[in-house]
Design an enzyme around this catalytic site. Structure first.
Site, mmCIF file in Angstrom:
data_model
loop_
_atom_site.group_PDB
_atom_site.id
_atom_site.type_symbol
_atom_site.label_atom_id
_atom_site.label_comp_id
_atom_site.label_asym_id
_atom_site.label_seq_id
_atom_site.Cartn_x
_atom_site.Cartn_y
_atom_site.Cartn_z
ATOM 1 N N LYS A 56 61.117 80.100 3.900
ATOM 2 C CA LYS A 56 61.983 79.691 5.011
ATOM 3 C C LYS A 56 62.641 80.938 5.596
ATOM 4 C CE LYS A 56 64.966 75.834 6.190
ATOM 5 N NZ LYS A 56 64.280 75.444 7.433
HETATM 6 N N1 PMP Z 1 58.863 72.627 8.377
HETATM 7 C C1 PMP Z 1 59.670 73.561 8.913
HETATM 8 C C2 PMP Z 1 59.073 74.715 9.603
HETATM 9 C C3 PMP Z 1 61.058 73.434 8.791
HETATM 10 O O1 PMP Z 1 61.865 74.361 9.324
HETATM 11 C C4 PMP Z 1 61.593 72.316 8.142
HETATM 12 C C5 PMP Z 1 63.081 72.154 8.047
HETATM 13 N N2 PMP Z 1 63.589 72.780 6.902
HETATM 14 C C6 PMP Z 1 60.718 71.375 7.599
HETATM 15 C C7 PMP Z 1 59.360 71.549 7.734
HETATM 16 C C8 PMP Z 1 61.245 70.207 6.819
HETATM 17 O O2 PMP Z 1 61.689 70.654 5.572
HETATM 18 P P1 PMP Z 1 62.893 69.943 4.810
HETATM 19 O O3 PMP Z 1 62.515 68.518 4.684
HETATM 20 O O4 PMP Z 1 62.946 70.597 3.478
HETATM 21 O O5 PMP Z 1 64.099 70.154 5.634
#
Ligand code: PMP
Length: 315
Positions: free
Chosen positions: A159
């Site tokens: 991330k």
């Molecule tokens: N893909 C991306 C690129 C994201 O930024 C997010 C948001 N965090 C998600 C998927 C969804 O992940 P999560 O459910 O852990 O928030």
């Protein structure tokens, strides 16, 4: 304090007042390129007057993994960061749906190419983020001509702030073209994800989503919804490569993520999805998810960190 901002943020070892937490303007650029973060939600339960943070441990584990992959040291343990986040929510007396963002950035950007010397700076801030679950929000999606970054280019499972430029290009393209949200294909030409959310579809009663080697962030919401679909609704779930045209044939499609929560897609590339309204399984999952997030029922308590609010903690 600026309008809408919390009174305190946490930065490198201490709570600081919002207006005092500044870095010099010349730090813009390399310190941000080298930053990893998490986006976490706290849900306010009005009846119980309690705030619940959703899957905090899983988010902090992913932050630790992100920072390890980009060789950016974190100064605190997961247990310490848990305490920091709870403290911050308490001192800010948060009584609303909230976004919590821990961010680790390169503190000494001049050493950015010397991995053993890089120092990480950690900040955590909170901000208002109302839930749109059960409000009827829907989106029209378009498959972008921009390709999703891949594991050997810029790993999507990290991330990393820099990754988001890829998604922004796709967003700008599809918004200029009159759509709400982009979907991106990976290097194999299969569906990967939206710029800030994963994608799920329903075909013939099965819930299907691109697998974790399709160029996606290993989404915590995606995982939760797969578990809930299987265990609570008895639905078969498949993680596999997904073709673009499958979305055109799907009965239901939605995006999911911390910010996206569950957002039904009512068209993809102007092909109407199902009846053009959110489908039955999407709606069922949404209702179930709200109850889990807000702690309306006792089950799935392992996914909720309660934050005891006490106005007196601001010592
Ligand atoms: N893909 C991306 C690129 C994201 O930024 C997010 C948001 N965090 C998600 C998927 C969804 O992940 P999560 O459910 O852990 O928030």
């Amino acid at each position: 304090m600026a309008q809408g901002n919390p009174e305190f943020i946490w930065w490198d070892g201490e709570r600081r007042r919002w207006e005092d937490a500044t870095v010099h303007v010349t730090e813009l650029a390399w310190s941000a390129v080298g930053a990893v973060f998490e986006g976490i939600r706290g849900y306010w339960n009005e009846d119980r007057e309690e705030l619940f943070v959703f899957r905090l441990a899983e988010h902090l584990k992913r932050l630790e993994q992100s920072s390890r992959i980009v060789r950016l040291p974190m100064k605190v343990s997961q247990a310490e960061l848990t305490d920091i986040i709870i403290d911050l929510l308490q001192v800010n007396d948060v009584r609303e749906d909230t976004y919590i963002r821990p961010l680790v950035f390169t503190a000494n950007a001049s050493a950015r190419n010397s991995p053993s010397e890089i120092q990480g700076s950690l900040l955590v801030n909170t901000s208002t983020m109302p839930s749109h679950l059960l409000t009827g929000k829907v989106q029209h999606a378009k498959v972008s001509s921009w390709m999703r970054i891949s594991d050997n280019v810029m790993p999507p499972r990290v991330k990393n702030i820099s990754n988001y430029r890829n998604g922004q290009l796709a967003t700008y393209e599809v918004r200029e073209d009159g759509y709400d949200v982009a979907l991106m294909l990976n290097a194999q030409g299969k569906i990967s994800e939206a710029p800030g959310a994963c994608v799920m579809m329903v075909r013939d009663g099965k819930l299907i989503t691109p697998d974790t080697t399709s160029g996606i962030l290993e989404s915590i919401t995606r995982d939760a919804l797969m578990v809930l679909a299987r265990e609570e609704l008895g639905v078969e779930v498949q993680e596999r490569a997904v073709d673009r045209t499958e979305l055109y044939m799907a009965d239901e499609v939605f995006t999911c993520g911390t910010a996206a929560e569950i957002t039904p897609l009512v068209s993809v590339d102007r092909y109407k999805v199902g009846s053009g309204e959110p489908g039955p399984l999407t709606t069922q999952l949404e209702t179930l998810f709200v109850n889990v997030l807000r702690g309306n029922e006792d089950r799935w308590a392992k996914w909720r960190t309660p934050v005891p609010l006490q106005s007196s903690v601001r010592a």
